[in-house]
Scaffold this motif. Structure first.
Motif, PDB file in Angstrom:
ATOM      1  N   ASN A   5      -3.229  -9.404   6.053  1.00  0.00           N
ATOM      2  CA  ASN A   5      -2.102  -9.109   5.168  1.00  0.00           C
ATOM      3  C   ASN A   5      -1.355  -7.872   5.655  1.00  0.00           C
ATOM      4  O   ASN A   5      -1.960  -6.818   5.891  1.00  0.00           O
ATOM      5  N   SER A   6      -0.047  -7.987   5.802  1.00  0.00           N
ATOM      6  CA  SER A   6       0.791  -6.871   6.226  1.00  0.00           C
ATOM      7  C   SER A   6       2.243  -7.237   5.966  1.00  0.00           C
ATOM      8  O   SER A   6       2.573  -8.406   5.723  1.00  0.00           O
ATOM      9  N   VAL A   7       3.128  -6.253   6.040  1.00  0.00           N
ATOM     10  CA  VAL A   7       4.566  -6.518   5.923  1.00  0.00           C
ATOM     11  C   VAL A   7       5.023  -7.413   7.059  1.00  0.00           C
ATOM     12  O   VAL A   7       5.811  -8.341   6.871  1.00  0.00           O
ATOM     13  N   GLN A   8       4.521  -7.147   8.263  1.00  0.00           N
ATOM     14  CA  GLN A   8       4.895  -7.952   9.419  1.00  0.00           C
ATOM     15  C   GLN A   8       4.508  -9.416   9.228  1.00  0.00           C
ATOM     16  O   GLN A   8       5.271 -10.330   9.572  1.00  0.00           O
ATOM     17  N   HIS A   9       3.332  -9.643   8.660  1.00  0.00           N
ATOM     18  CA  HIS A   9       2.871 -11.009   8.413  1.00  0.00           C
ATOM     19  C   HIS A   9       3.813 -11.729   7.448  1.00  0.00           C
ATOM     20  O   HIS A   9       4.214 -12.870   7.677  1.00  0.00           O
ATOM     21  N   ILE A  10       4.177 -11.057   6.364  1.00  0.00           N
ATOM     22  CA  ILE A  10       5.071 -11.662   5.379  1.00  0.00           C
ATOM     23  C   ILE A  10       6.434 -11.950   5.994  1.00  0.00           C
ATOM     24  O   ILE A  10       7.009 -13.032   5.794  1.00  0.00           O
ATOM     25  N   ALA A  11       6.971 -11.006   6.772  1.00  0.00           N
ATOM     26  CA  ALA A  11       8.273 -11.209   7.416  1.00  0.00           C
ATOM     27  C   ALA A  11       8.230 -12.392   8.376  1.00  0.00           C
ATOM     28  O   ALA A  11       9.192 -13.172   8.465  1.00  0.00           O
ATOM     29  N   LEU A  12       7.119 -12.545   9.092  1.00  0.00           N
ATOM     30  CA  LEU A  12       6.980 -13.677  10.012  1.00  0.00           C
ATOM     31  C   LEU A  12       6.978 -14.999   9.249  1.00  0.00           C
ATOM     32  O   LEU A  12       7.632 -15.965   9.672  1.00  0.00           O
ATOM     33  N   ILE A  13       6.266 -15.059   8.137  1.00  0.00           N
ATOM     34  CA  ILE A  13       6.252 -16.291   7.332  1.00  0.00           C
ATOM     35  C   ILE A  13       7.656 -16.625   6.856  1.00  0.00           C
ATOM     36  O   ILE A  13       8.106 -17.781   6.959  1.00  0.00           O
ATOM     37  N   TYR A  14       8.381 -15.636   6.340  1.00  0.00           N
ATOM     38  CA  TYR A  14       9.756 -15.871   5.895  1.00  0.00           C
ATOM     39  C   TYR A  14      10.618 -16.392   7.055  1.00  0.00           C
ATOM     40  O   TYR A  14      11.440 -17.302   6.882  1.00  0.00           O
ATOM     41  N   ALA A  15      10.434 -15.829   8.252  1.00  0.00           N
ATOM     42  CA  ALA A  15      11.222 -16.247   9.410  1.00  0.00           C
ATOM     43  C   ALA A  15      10.912 -17.692   9.792  1.00  0.00           C
ATOM     44  O   ALA A  15      11.821 -18.470  10.133  1.00  0.00           O
ATOM     45  N   ILE A  16       9.655 -18.069   9.745  1.00  0.00           N
ATOM     46  CA  ILE A  16       9.250 -19.440  10.073  1.00  0.00           C
ATOM     47  C   ILE A  16       9.901 -20.425   9.103  1.00  0.00           C
ATOM     48  O   ILE A  16      10.460 -21.449   9.500  1.00  0.00           O
ATOM     49  N   VAL A  17       9.841 -20.106   7.817  1.00  0.00           N
ATOM     50  CA  VAL A  17      10.414 -20.991   6.792  1.00  0.00           C
ATOM     51  C   VAL A  17      11.924 -21.115   6.964  1.00  0.00           C
ATOM     52  O   VAL A  17      12.476 -22.222   6.947  1.00  0.00           O
ATOM     53  N   LEU A  18      12.616 -19.997   7.148  1.00  0.00           N
ATOM     54  CA  LEU A  18      14.072 -20.021   7.284  1.00  0.00           C
ATOM     55  C   LEU A  18      14.522 -20.719   8.569  1.00  0.00           C
ATOM     56  O   LEU A  18      15.637 -21.245   8.641  1.00  0.00           O
ATOM     57  N   SER A  19      13.649 -20.758   9.578  1.00  0.00           N
ATOM     58  CA  SER A  19      13.991 -21.394  10.845  1.00  0.00           C
ATOM     59  C   SER A  19      13.674 -22.883  10.865  1.00  0.00           C
ATOM     60  O   SER A  19      13.885 -23.547  11.887  1.00  0.00           O
ATOM     61  N   GLY A  20      13.163 -23.415   9.756  1.00  0.00           N
ATOM     62  CA  GLY A  20      12.858 -24.836   9.691  1.00  0.00           C
ATOM     63  C   GLY A  20      11.608 -25.220  10.461  1.00  0.00           C
ATOM     64  O   GLY A  20      11.383 -26.400  10.749  1.00  0.00           O
ATOM     65  N   GLN A  57       0.819  -1.211   0.000  1.00  0.00           N
ATOM     66  CA  GLN A  57       0.000   0.000   0.000  1.00  0.00           C
ATOM     67  C   GLN A  57       0.853   1.262   0.000  1.00  0.00           C
ATOM     68  O   GLN A  57       0.636   2.203   0.754  1.00  0.00           O
ATOM     69  N   GLY A  58       1.908   1.247  -0.840  1.00  0.00           N
ATOM     70  CA  GLY A  58       2.789   2.399  -0.993  1.00  0.00           C
ATOM     71  C   GLY A  58       4.077   2.311  -0.206  1.00  0.00           C
ATOM     72  O   GLY A  58       5.016   3.070  -0.475  1.00  0.00           O
ATOM     73  N   GLN A  59       4.153   1.411   0.762  1.00  0.00           N
ATOM     74  CA  GLN A  59       5.388   1.213   1.528  1.00  0.00           C
ATOM     75  C   GLN A  59       6.281   0.237   0.755  1.00  0.00           C
ATOM     76  O   GLN A  59       5.985  -0.943   0.669  1.00  0.00           O
ATOM     77  N   GLN A  60       7.379   0.741   0.195  1.00  0.00           N
ATOM     78  CA  GLN A  60       8.209  -0.059  -0.692  1.00  0.00           C
ATOM     79  C   GLN A  60       9.394  -0.646   0.067  1.00  0.00           C
ATOM     80  O   GLN A  60      10.130   0.075   0.743  1.00  0.00           O
ATOM     81  N   LEU A  61       9.545  -1.970  -0.070  1.00  0.00           N
ATOM     82  CA  LEU A  61      10.560  -2.683   0.697  1.00  0.00           C
ATOM     83  C   LEU A  61      11.498  -3.463  -0.207  1.00  0.00           C
ATOM     84  O   LEU A  61      11.064  -4.293  -1.009  1.00  0.00           O
ATOM     85  N   SER A  62      12.785  -3.203  -0.073  1.00  0.00           N
ATOM     86  CA  SER A  62      13.826  -3.965  -0.768  1.00  0.00           C
ATOM     87  C   SER A  62      14.170  -5.178   0.091  1.00  0.00           C
ATOM     88  O   SER A  62      13.723  -5.294   1.243  1.00  0.00           O
ATOM     89  N   PRO A  63      14.998  -6.108  -0.417  1.00  0.00           N
ATOM     90  CA  PRO A  63      15.433  -7.231   0.421  1.00  0.00           C
ATOM     91  C   PRO A  63      16.095  -6.761   1.723  1.00  0.00           C
ATOM     92  O   PRO A  63      15.875  -7.348   2.780  1.00  0.00           O
ATOM     93  N   GLN A  64      16.911  -5.712   1.633  1.00  0.00           N
ATOM     94  CA  GLN A  64      17.596  -5.218   2.828  1.00  0.00           C
ATOM     95  C   GLN A  64      16.594  -4.723   3.872  1.00  0.00           C
ATOM     96  O   GLN A  64      16.771  -4.954   5.076  1.00  0.00           O
ATOM     97  N   ALA A  65      15.529  -4.050   3.441  1.00  0.00           N
ATOM     98  CA  ALA A  65      14.538  -3.527   4.376  1.00  0.00           C
ATOM     99  C   ALA A  65      13.765  -4.651   5.060  1.00  0.00           C
ATOM    100  O   ALA A  65      13.422  -4.562   6.234  1.00  0.00           O
ATOM    101  N   LEU A  66      13.492  -5.716   4.330  1.00  0.00           N
ATOM    102  CA  LEU A  66      12.780  -6.857   4.900  1.00  0.00           C
ATOM    103  C   LEU A  66      13.658  -7.664   5.851  1.00  0.00           C
ATOM    104  O   LEU A  66      13.182  -8.240   6.827  1.00  0.00           O
ATOM    105  N   ARG A  67      14.942  -7.703   5.537  1.00  0.00           N
ATOM    106  CA  ARG A  67      15.880  -8.576   6.240  1.00  0.00           C
ATOM    107  C   ARG A  67      15.877  -8.336   7.751  1.00  0.00           C
ATOM    108  O   ARG A  67      15.901  -9.278   8.542  1.00  0.00           O
ATOM    109  N   GLN A  68      15.826  -7.087   8.156  1.00  0.00           N
ATOM    110  CA  GLN A  68      15.890  -6.766   9.577  1.00  0.00           C
ATOM    111  C   GLN A  68      14.693  -7.345  10.336  1.00  0.00           C
ATOM    112  O   GLN A  68      14.851  -7.915  11.415  1.00  0.00           O
ATOM    113  N   ASP A  69      13.491  -7.200   9.771  1.00  0.00           N
ATOM    114  CA  ASP A  69      12.296  -7.730  10.430  1.00  0.00           C
ATOM    115  C   ASP A  69      12.326  -9.255  10.484  1.00  0.00           C
ATOM    116  O   ASP A  69      11.954  -9.862  11.492  1.00  0.00           O
TER     117      ASP A  69
END
Length: 523
Positions: free
Chosen positions: A75-90, A38-50
């Motif tokens: 749906n939110s950036v936080q939700h997506i970051a959490l999903i990525y964290a779950i997957v990367l953590s096995g 919704q207008g908040q633009q995130l690069s890989p680096q911006a997502l990485r911290q969350d």
């Protein structure tokens, strides 16, 4: 080289599987926008911290590879970051449909046995009292409100060290998530969705949608649905941007679409029908949808949708159990779900497991040359697993027919058909015709006993708010659009349908009593 040729080779290379792909993508210094929320633009680096912060907190909570984490978030950036964290953590992600309430919600949380349930303020009231956030669900799962949580502190009060992105090695057959699918009857089934299946689903989505570098895909789907989940890896396979919104809004769609400069729309759950029902002036004159991909456009709606929305339609068929996709219509034949994808073998079989002739209805049975395409099974449901998986093939329970050109046409669920005057009638085909009527929001066709033999068709109709139509007038509208044996005999108005979490009508809750229904044969 086309994706058609190189998909299996890319899939078979383990270094390209989900977690390594995601890890490498988030560590990249590439400045391209991965997520535009919704207008908040995130690069890989911006997502990485969350993502790293979530990983560190999950580790501090004592979660280990294979533990299940239920997630009930919008749906939110936080939700997506959490999903990525779950997957990367096995860990194993258990997406919870945010529309679930009562026993439906209770069943999935008890059946999946999560260690954590992550939710936000919107859903916290569902767990008040003995199951309050910060407390525990039955089965000992801890409830965490992400809106209240300080990710620098564990639930025990210990300080969480600053996070660094990590990657827990996983096998391609390890479970990535449990996706609960709901039919019209019975308890939901938890599809064991592996790392390999998610990779295949994402590659297939890119192919089905014809996604290329520079494209901008509109993501409105709830992330609890495979339709949304399969898109989360897209930016790490192609340099595309996911344009994420909180939810689909008909009133805001065209402004969001134009402001985001979107190029691709996934249609699911009648989204195109909703857009077609908007007033003509709701769509800006210069607005168009270059590519729309998904399932459910009838032959009669095909050209009107293309003309009004200005889009190429890429109709497909698939199911969660088969890594989401099995067929694609690339020729543009109206109403067709196309032909099998290159790694899929599809058969139409009768009740004796024999191929049906051209033009006849048969159950869709799928197998794949690509190892890991089909689910390994349903979570804690050996009976359903044995019914669906036989001799290396997936028996979908869906019906289709094939024309002389080899193109497939979806008919409906095998359990959702009727026998009328010697003919098999698909409820789905009847409902799709009535969905085109401008006054009808939704309908449900069901078979009821006939005095003569076999069945008659009983149609429940939910009209758009403030609209209705005389039954006799509706019959005359439908008569040229249906075969005589497909025309319902009984009609009943209904104010609301009970829906499953995936928005299917629960037909088993509809009464077959025609006593108060309008009967076209009695006019």
């Amino acid at each position: 080289m086309t994706r058609l040729q190189y998909l299996p080779q890319r899939i078979d290379n383990d270094r390209f599987d989900v977690a390594p792909l995601l890890y490498a993508g988030l560590l990249s210094d590439d400045p391209h926008t991965v997520i535009d929320f919704q207008g908040q633009q995130l690069s890989p680096q911006a997502l990485r911290q969350d993502v790293a912060a979530f990983q560190a907190w999950l580790a501090a909570e004592g979660l280990e590879k294979g533990d299940r984490v239920a997630v009930m978030l919008g749906n939110s950036v936080q939700h997506i970051a959490l999903i990525y964290a779950i997957v990367l953590s096995g860990l194993v992600w258990v997406p919870i449909n945010t529309k679930l309430r009562g026993m439906g919600l209770k069943y999935i949380l008890e059946h999946s046995e999560p260690t954590l349930l992550m939710l936000d303020d919107e859903f916290a009231p569902l767990f008040e009292g003995a199951e309050a956030p910060g407390g525990r669900l039955e089965g000992n799962a801890r409830v965490v409100n992400v809106a209240d949580q300080d990710w620098r502190v564990s639930s025990r009060g210990d300080a969480v060290p600053p996070g660094e992105l990590t990657h827990t090695p996983c096998e391609v057959g390890d479970t990535l998530c449990l996706i609960y699918t709901s039919g019209t009857t019975g308890a939901p089934k938890g599809v064991v969705f592996t790392h390999r299946m998610m990779r295949i689903a994402t590659e297939a989505a890119i192919r089905v949608a014809d996604i290329k570098a520079g494209d901008r895909a509109f993501l409105w789907e709830p992330l609890c649905h495979i339709g949304g989940a399969q898109m989360l890896l897209m930016p790490f396979l192609e340099k595309v941007t996911l344009l994420v919104v909180e939810r689909f809004s008909a009133s805001r769609f065209w402004s969001q679409w134009q402001e985001s400069r979107a190029t691709h729309l996934h249609y699911l759950g009648g989204v195109l029908d909703i857009l077609m029902q908007l007033p003509e002036d709701a769509k800006p004159a210069d607005a168009r949808i270059p590519v729309a991909w998904g399932a459910g456009v009838s032959a009669s709606s095909w050209q009107p949708i293309r003309d009004r929305l200005g889009c190429e339609l890429r109709e497909c068929y698939g199911m969660t159990e088969g890594s989401s996709f099995a067929t694609l219509n690339e020729t543009g034949k109206p109403g067709s779900i196309g032909r099998p994808l290159p790694w899929i073998t599809l058969s139409l079989l009768d009740d004796n497991d024999q191929p049906v002739p051209v033009g006849a209805a048969g159950q869709i049975v799928v197998e794949s040359s690509l190892e890991g395409t089909l689910l390994p099974g349903y979570w804690k449901n050996p009976e359903a697993t044995a019914k669906a998986l036989r001799n290396g093939r997936l028996y979908t329970g869906d019906m289709a027919r094939q024309d002389a050109d080899g193109d497939l046409f979806f008919i409906g669920r095998a359990s959702d058909s009727m026998r009328v005057r010697g003919e098999n009638v698909s409820a789905w085909e009847v409902e799709r015709v009535f969905a085109d009527h401008p006054c009808i929001e939704m309908s449900a066709a069901m078979g009821v006993k006939s005095a003569i033999g076999e069945q008659e068709i009983f149609l429940y109709v939910k009209f758009n708010e403030g609209q209705s139509v005389d039954w006799a007038e509706l019959v005359e509208w439908a008569r040229p659009r249906l075969a005589a044996f497909q025309l319902p005999r009984y009609f009943m108005k209904i104010d609301r349908f009970d829906l499953t979490p995936s928005q299917r009508i629960q037909k088993h809750k509809l009464s077959p009593d025609t006593g108060t229904a309008w009967d076209r044969a009695a006019k």
